[in-house]
Write a protein that holds these residues in place. Structure first.
Motif, PDB file in Angstrom:
ATOM      1  N   ARG A  59       7.044   1.948 -10.679  1.00 24.31           N
ATOM      2  CA  ARG A  59       6.516   2.770  -9.584  1.00 24.31           C
ATOM      3  C   ARG A  59       6.525   4.246  -9.961  1.00 24.31           C
ATOM      4  N   LYS A  60       7.507   4.631 -10.779  1.00 26.31           N
ATOM      5  CA  LYS A  60       7.584   6.041 -11.175  1.00 26.31           C
ATOM      6  C   LYS A  60       6.363   6.452 -11.998  1.00 26.31           C
ATOM      7  N   GLU A  61       5.656   5.488 -12.537  1.00 25.81           N
ATOM      8  CA  GLU A  61       4.460   5.839 -13.302  1.00 25.81           C
ATOM      9  C   GLU A  61       3.376   6.435 -12.408  1.00 25.81           C
ATOM     10  N   VAL A  62       3.366   6.067 -11.146  1.00 24.17           N
ATOM     11  CA  VAL A  62       2.287   6.561 -10.285  1.00 24.17           C
ATOM     12  C   VAL A  62       2.758   7.482  -9.168  1.00 24.17           C
TER      13      VAL A  62
ATOM     14  N   ASN B  60       0.798  -1.226   0.000  1.00 32.89           N
ATOM     15  CA  ASN B  60       0.000   0.000   0.000  1.00 32.89           C
ATOM     16  C   ASN B  60       0.830   1.274   0.000  1.00 32.89           C
ATOM     17  N   ARG B  61       2.080   1.175  -0.417  1.00 33.55           N
ATOM     18  CA  ARG B  61       2.878   2.393  -0.428  1.00 33.55           C
ATOM     19  C   ARG B  61       2.371   3.376  -1.487  1.00 33.55           C
ATOM     20  N   GLU B  62       2.118   2.894  -2.699  1.00 31.26           N
ATOM     21  CA  GLU B  62       1.626   3.803  -3.741  1.00 31.26           C
ATOM     22  C   GLU B  62       0.241   4.361  -3.396  1.00 31.26           C
ATOM     23  N   PRO B  63      -0.718   3.517  -3.024  1.00 34.89           N
ATOM     24  CA  PRO B  63      -2.033   4.071  -2.655  1.00 34.89           C
ATOM     25  C   PRO B  63      -1.947   5.122  -1.551  1.00 34.89           C
ATOM     26  N   PHE B  64      -1.102   4.892  -0.572  1.00 36.72           N
ATOM     27  CA  PHE B  64      -1.008   5.856   0.527  1.00 36.72           C
ATOM     28  C   PHE B  64      -0.551   7.212   0.025  1.00 36.72           C
ATOM     29  N   ILE B  65       0.397   7.191  -0.925  1.00 35.21           N
ATOM     30  CA  ILE B  65       0.866   8.465  -1.475  1.00 35.21           C
ATOM     31  C   ILE B  65      -0.214   9.082  -2.344  1.00 35.21           C
TER      32      ILE B  65
ATOM     33  N   GLY C 221       9.267   8.297  -1.437  1.00 38.99           N
ATOM     34  CA  GLY C 221       8.105   8.419  -2.305  1.00 38.99           C
ATOM     35  C   GLY C 221       7.287   9.646  -1.953  1.00 38.99           C
ATOM     36  N   LEU C 222       6.797  10.339  -2.996  1.00 40.78           N
ATOM     37  CA  LEU C 222       5.921  11.487  -2.750  1.00 40.78           C
ATOM     38  C   LEU C 222       4.966  11.614  -3.932  1.00 40.78           C
ATOM     39  N   ALA C 223       4.002  12.476  -3.779  1.00 42.33           N
ATOM     40  CA  ALA C 223       2.955  12.593  -4.792  1.00 42.33           C
ATOM     41  C   ALA C 223       3.552  12.941  -6.140  1.00 42.33           C
ATOM     42  N   LYS C 224       3.007  12.316  -7.174  1.00 39.57           N
ATOM     43  CA  LYS C 224       3.544  12.516  -8.503  1.00 39.57           C
ATOM     44  C   LYS C 224       3.318  13.948  -8.946  1.00 39.57           C
ATOM     45  N   GLY C 225       4.398  14.532  -9.496  1.00 37.22           N
ATOM     46  CA  GLY C 225       4.272  15.871 -10.057  1.00 37.22           C
ATOM     47  C   GLY C 225       4.596  17.002  -9.094  1.00 37.22           C
ATOM     48  N   ASP C 226       4.856  16.678  -7.840  1.00 33.36           N
ATOM     49  CA  ASP C 226       5.168  17.753  -6.896  1.00 33.36           C
ATOM     50  C   ASP C 226       6.664  18.071  -6.962  1.00 33.36           C
ATOM     51  N   GLN C 227       7.062  18.732  -8.070  1.00 31.62           N
ATOM     52  CA  GLN C 227       8.479  18.938  -8.356  1.00 31.62           C
ATOM     53  C   GLN C 227       9.182  19.740  -7.261  1.00 31.62           C
TER      54      GLN C 227
ATOM     55  N   TYR D 137      12.174   1.721   0.034  1.00 30.96           N
ATOM     56  CA  TYR D 137      11.308   1.823  -1.148  1.00 30.96           C
ATOM     57  C   TYR D 137      12.200   1.900  -2.382  1.00 30.96           C
ATOM     58  N   THR D 138      12.345   0.778  -3.065  1.00 28.02           N
ATOM     59  CA  THR D 138      13.225   0.755  -4.226  1.00 28.02           C
ATOM     60  C   THR D 138      12.640   1.573  -5.375  1.00 28.02           C
TER      61      THR D 138
END
Ligand SMILES: Nc1ncnc2c1ncn2[C@@H]1O[C@H](COP(=O)(O)OP(=O)(O)OP(=O)(O)O)[C@@H](O)[C@H]1O
Ligand SMILES: Nc1ncnc2c1ncn2[C@@H]1O[C@H](COP(=O)(O)OP(=O)(O)OP(=O)(O)O)[C@@H](O)[C@H]1O
Ligand SMILES: [Mg+2]
Ligand SMILES: [Mg+2]
Lengths: 215, 278, 296, 251, 251
Positions: B115-118, B92-97, B228-234, B109-110
């Motif tokens: 994973r970079k897709e999400v 649940n690492r991706e869903p949590f983010i 890991g962090l939300a996608k797009g938060d540069q 978290y490798t």
């Protein structure tokens, strides 16, 4: 659909694991449970005590803990077992406690008058057991026993945490790998269990109706 | 009469924490500003990775991942009691983010492309590699993954190392538990021949039982651990990358290592990895 | 006191045989216990130092286990309350005169009885988020326990209601009570009293099942024990592993045995109290259909 | 009515005492039953009538005293007890037919397993007995398909199949519908007239008057009166018996 | 015996038919019961007596015909049915006292929940009724502590508490020990003499002779005879009735 095609071999393997685990553990539970039930109704105090202790212990312990003791505790008394064997043992030993109770309640459900009537015409203990008590006990015991065994099938899911790749383990693996298809994964696994539990429930119902005694 | 090794050791346990940036300023509208404003951050980490993320008996998370989390929080001007750790398991690492249940995830978290897709990754802050642990003396002479053929090797269901063995070394027999502690027990009991996962985790297991286990010491994959962090938060990603680099520089990264994974395994802090600003 | 169902009253010879078998049986039991202890001792598992960790407050273990027990009990208690309430509603629903209600309720019950609780909990925690429903581990575990056990309890209550003599409801209709009143004033009070032992048995099951929280990482007793093992493993190897799992197992057994004793106590008291003597809690054996309903 | 010349009674109870926990349910019971005698036992509920009957068959153990049947002391257990029991027929209030066997199998079970009679012979005899009690046509049904009166007659046939020396009846008609009581009583009366030794616990005073040689009245675990039906019904001596008769006879 | 001048019968069954599956258990039943009348229903087992009783209370639905009580057609369901039922008292063979309530609560439950009487008033009246049936001293016990005869008298009081227009009794004494039958029959006889309208299914011929205005004989779902006790017991017209009486009277 593609998902099923891709993962069919894994799902089939997992389903067969669950099935074989259920069948083997079920057999173990039936045999051991019946022996325990005989102990529990026997007049020999230590045997009764042993069986009571067994039943109380296993009934009050989570199956997961039983798994721990079988898989990691037995080696402490120098009996290491394989994981599948260990899982069969854990589920079987645990379920035996419930089988014992079901069988015992079946025996107790035979009206005392039946055994008395048998004794009154001069049947010995063994004869009255064989001719009168057990045949009737068997009939009352079918429904609760069936339910215990169906519950057991569901309980095999705990083997997922102990190195047996059965349905729930495949649910964990596939949901890690196929995040997007998680609902499909779930549906496949649920269907796998229902493929066992629903027909089992049906068979139990049939057997129950077939052996029912008119009263 | 109630004394135990564990109790005695707990008494000597030391305490360390990063200095909180009290006057941090962030551009309005950024994630950093929001978190700083709130004075609170939720960090996802694992609770079952010795040396990286584990609950101590009092229920407090500890480990290298936890310390990295604290360094980032401190940089955001958030004190330790403003940090909420939540357990993230592999699944649940991706869903949590994605769902915002965790602001960042520091959980062995490798970083990989799928994973970079999400989600997005900052870091890496550590380079691990898959390795093999065997019984002391290595009775079966396992020197690398090729030697696992026909052997019974233990790992965790659904993990990357397990998947790697399954696809690249199909001759090995996989035994899959839900945690590595069970693998260690199984190896002790002779129920499996080897345990494989990231070397850092294995180092922790060996440290606990040096007479029982040894590490083959031949990492055969690269496992860059990212945050890991939300996608797009540069902006946020850059901020974390900056923070990491700063900690590499000022020694707080090495201190964190020494206090956690290093203390357990008795190894020196390695060279920090190069941050990958992809 | 009364004549046993199965056996004839033993005479002197039978009593002698029983005595001999008793001695042999006792020896057998002692032998098994001795064997286990010797083997454990040889493997160093009986070393007092290894056990003292369970009682050494400095190690944090007793506190951790205590807190975890409280969490386990909290999940079980909350789960039980809601499972009982929903179970009662479902049971009444399944006995409804309206076909639609009956079919809907039956489907719900059968669905949750057909799939493993582990899968239910897993789905609540890992699958629901993809529909935008996010549950904490506590909520997911509790709701899972409620969903699963309400289905089981519904069947227990239904069996209980059906086991109340038909004459009771007829007499109630006879003095002019209406269906809801008959259910509320006559059937349910008697059914619940009869079902008390089965209810407690199910509470034990629920308490045990809370250990399935491990799959989503809720720190109940068993997960806590495992966490302690994981914490100690890098420091002391498996010095405490066996002890911690034994401790967790024993705590479950003690709590559950206490629960069962409580049930027996209530049952005995209600037997003594003339008020309920007549609706005495049925032995499971009287109700094969109900025994069939308990999950294990 | 008996061809044996011995004067020894068939059933003898002497100084029999039994407790259920603190409850003294049989108190110093002395009772002898001769060959061919029909003894009716009456008394209020809970007075120990059933326990007395069951003690004679050792379905209940007694704590004190002695029970002999045909001169043999009632064995405590095992094969001898089973053998002796097969000489004592018992008919229960609730019939207790074996629910999973047909009527015919109910009757042949004893002879084939205990007496080792060949199946064919046992069946022939069973059909004879079923005809005699008037349920020959029901031989292949299971008990649940029979009326109460029919079931009780099968139970009598089952007991008779063992050629018992004495028959015990514990309220054989009190679970029956009124119209069926007579069909059972008739069978019992016929048995009595054929010279069967019988102990009958019953509230059917008509049967007692018609068929009994002796009426035994029990109260609170004791035998309070023992007399011919004539004497008992017309001149009961004890107050308890008078009171009991007044309650039971005037409706 | 009634103060209402109307000639309308209190209970009227006309053309009533009922089947259980294929079994035609009530066949074209026509029966009227007047105010204050005591009707005893007798007949062999399975002839439909219980079903008749239960149909009047709509514990069984009928498939054909009409039942009216005090001129009102028996409603099918809901509030009206409940109201009508509360006007019809019913006493069962197996007492059916509410096992989880005290004797007093058994009697007050109906008045307080159905008639919304205040508790105090309901209890006062309940104690009166319990005294009347002779179990006033048992008011605070629970049913299990009472003898069968006492339980049945409580059941009568419970029914009376609703001030029913008619009372139905379905074999009220056949589950009782013989010594207790009379105490219940006496209460019923007193009720009859007080002018209560009653339908009584019973095998107690003494009661029928003593208290009934009319005896109705049923066989195989039909009313075969209906006559005064005098006529019925001395000159039954049908063969079935003759046969039945011979079975039931001679023991
Ligand atoms: N198994 C038992 N355990 C304890 N008490 C018992 C047992 N069986 C009978 N009793 C008690 O012993 C006493 C005598 O019982 P018994 O059944 O012999 O009376 P009975 O005269 O046959 O009564 P009834 O006419 O009601 O059948 C009663 O008080 C009864 O409650
Ligand atoms: N619920 C039911 N379902 C099916 N058949 C029934 C049902 N209740 C009664 N019957 C049948 O209807 C017939 C009439 O039954 P009922 O109980 O009215 O007879 P009865 O005259 O009261 O007999 P008894 O004297 O034995 O009480 C019987 O054949 C019975 O088997
Ligand atoms: Mg008796
Ligand atoms: Mg009837």
């Amino acid at each position: 659909m593609q998902f099923f095609v891709d993962n069919f071999p894994l799902l089939r393997e997992a389903f067969l694991k669950t099935l074989s685990l259920s069948v083997l553990a079920g057999l173990l539970a039936l045999v051991l449970g019946t022996v325990l039930a005989a102990f529990r109704v026997s007049p020999i105090t230590p045997l009764r005590g042993l069986a009571t202790f067994y039943v109380e212990t296993f009934r009050n312990t989570p199956l997961t803990v039983v798994f721990f003791f079988i898989i990691f505790g037995l080696p402490q008394i120098d009996f290491a077992v394989g994981f599948f064997t260990g899982s069969v043992l854990a589920v079987g030993l645990y379920t035996a406690a419930f089988v014992c109770e079901a069988v015992r309640s079946g025996i107790n459900a035979v009206s005392p008058g039946q055994a008395e009537a048998a004794r009154a015409i001069g049947l010995t203990f063994g004869q009255s057991l064989r001719e009168v008590v057990l045949p009737q006990a068997f009939r009352t015991v079918v429904p609760p026993l069936g339910n215990v065994l169906i519950a057991m099938v569901k309980n095999t899911s705990i083997a997922a945490g102990f190195a047996v790749t059965e349905l729930t383990a495949s649910l964990q693996r596939l949901s890690n790998a196929n995040g997007g298809d998680i609902l499909l994964v779930l549906a496949a696994v649920v269907a796998g269990y229902m493929l066992i539990t629903l027909p089992a429930a049906y068979v139990v119902g049939r057997v129950e109706r077939r052996v029912a005694i008119l009263r | 009469g109630c004394s135990s090794d564990a109790g005695n050791q707990a008494e000597d346990a030391a305490d360390n924490s990063a200095a909180v940036e009290t006057d941090a300023e962030f551009e309005a509208g950024t994630t950093m500003a929001e978190l700083n404003e709130a004075g609170a951050i939720t960090i996802g980490t694992k609770y079952d990775q010795p040396g990286f993320g584990l609950l101590d008996p009092s229920g407090t998370p500890e480990g290298f991942d936890v310390e990295i989390g604290k360094i980032i929080a401190a940089k955001l001007g958030i004190p330790e009691d403003g940090i909420t750790f939540v357990e993230t398991v592999s699944a649940n690492r991706e869903p949590f983010i994605q769902n915002g249940q965790a602001d960042i995830v520091v959980a062995t978290y490798t970083i990989n492309d799928k994973r970079k897709e999400v989600v997005d990754f900052a870091g890496p802050y550590y380079e691990a590699g898959q390795d093999i642990m065997v019984a002391a003396g290595n009775p079966l002479g396992i020197a690398g993954p090729e030697d696992l053929a026909g052997k019974n090797v233990c790992s965790v269901e659904g993990s990357t190392p397990a998947e790697n063995i399954r696809t690249n070394y199909p001759e090995a027999t996989l035994t899959l538990f839900d945690v590595y502690s069970k693998c260690a027990d199984a190896l002790t009991n002779g129920q499996v021949d080897a345990v494989t996962t990231d070397n850092v985790i294995l180092t922790g297991l060996v440290a606990g039982n040096p007479e029982g286990f040894e590490l083959v010491g031949n990492p055969f994959t690269e496992e860059p651990y990212g945050i890991g962090l939300a996608k797009g938060d540069q902006e946020f990603r850059d901020f974390i990358n900056d923070t990491l680099e700063e900690s590499f520089e000022d020694g707080s990264w090495a201190d964190a290592w020494d206090a956690t994974a290093g203390a357990i395994s008795g190894t020196e802090a390695p060279e920090p990895p190069a941050v990958d600003r992809y | 006191m009364s004549a046993p169902v199965l056996f004839d009253l033993p005479g002197p010879r039978a009593r002698a045989r029983i005595r001999v078998a008793t001695v042999i049986g006792a020896l057998l039991v002692v032998a098994i216990v001795a064997f286990v202890l010797v083997r454990l001792g040889r493997n160093g598992q009986l070393d007092p130092q290894r056990w003292s960790v369970l009682f050494d407050p400095n190690s944090g273990v007793p506190q951790a286990l205590w807190q975890a027990l409280l969490r386990t009990l909290r999940v079980a208690a909350v789960g039980m309350v809601f499972a009982t309430i929903f179970g009662l509603l479902l049971a009444v629903g399944r006995l409804s005169d309206h076909r639609v209600v009956r079919v809907a309720v039956t489907t719900v019950i059968e669905f949750f009885r057909a799939i493993p609780l582990l899968v239910v909990i897993f789905a609540l925690y890992f699958v629901l988020p993809s529909f935008g429903i996010r549950l904490s581990t506590y909520a997911a575990l509790t709701i899972g326990l409620v969903l699963y056990n309400m289905a089981v309890l519904a069947e227990i209550f239904r069996a209980g209601i059906l086991s109340v003599d038909r004459g009771q409801s007829e007499a109630a209709y006879g003095i002019g009570l209406r269906k809801a009143q008959v259910m509320r004033l006559v059937l349910l009070p008697q059914a619940v009293r009869r079902m008390l032992p089965v209810l407690v048995a199910q509470l034990v099951v629920l308490l045990k099942d809370s250990s399935l929280g491990f799959i989503i990482g809720y720190f109940e007793l068993l997960r806590q024990a495992r966490s302690l093992v994981e914490f100690f493993t890098p420091r002391f190897g498996n010095e405490y592993t066996f002890q911690l799992y034994v401790a967790a197992g024993l705590i479950y057994i003690i709590v559950n045995v206490l629960l069962s004793q409580l049930a027996k106590y209530i049952e005995r008291r209600s037997r003594r109290s003339p008020k309920t003597a007549a609706t005495h809690a049925v032995d499971l054996t009287d109700l094969p259909s109900a025994t069939g309903q308990t999950s294990i | 009515m008996t061809d044996r010349p011995t004067g020894e009674p068939l059933v003898r109870l002497s100084g029999v005492n039994k407790w259920f926990g603190d409850l003294h349910v049989l108190q110093d019971i002395d009772l002898t039953i001769d060959r061919g005698e029909v003894v009716v036992v009456i008394g209020p509920s809970g007075s120990g009538k059933s326990t007395l009957c069951r003690a004679i068959n050792r379905l209940e153990a007694i704590q004190d005293g002695e029970i002999t049947i045909d001169g043999t002391r009632l064995p405590d257990e095992g094969k001898e007890l089973a053998r002796l029991r097969s000489d004592v027929g018992m008919v229960f209030q609730s019939f207790n037919l074996f629910a999973h066997k047909t009527v015919l199998q109910n009757v042949t079970l004893g002879p084939t397993t205990v007496r080792k009679q060949p199946k064919a012979e046992a069946e022939r005899r069973a059909r004879e007995l079923l005809d005699r009690v008037g349920v020959g046509a029901q031989a292949d049904k299971v008990p649940a398909q029979l009326s109460g009166g029919q079931q009780q007659r099968v139970a009598i046939a089952r007991a008779l199949a063992m050629d018992p020396k004495v028959m015990l009846f514990d309220e054989p008609t009190s679970a029956l519908d009124p119209e069926m009581i007579n069909e059972v009583l008739e069978v019992m009366t016929a048995l009595a007239h054929d010279g069967m030794t019988m102990v009958v616990v019953t509230h059917e005073m008509g049967f007692a008057r018609r068929a009994a040689n002796r009426v035994v009245f029990m109260d609170a675990g004791r035998i309070v009166e023992s007399a011919t039906p004539e004497t008992f019904f017309t001149h009961p001596t004890s107050d308890r018996a008078k009171d009991f008769l007044s309650k039971i006879l005037n409706h």
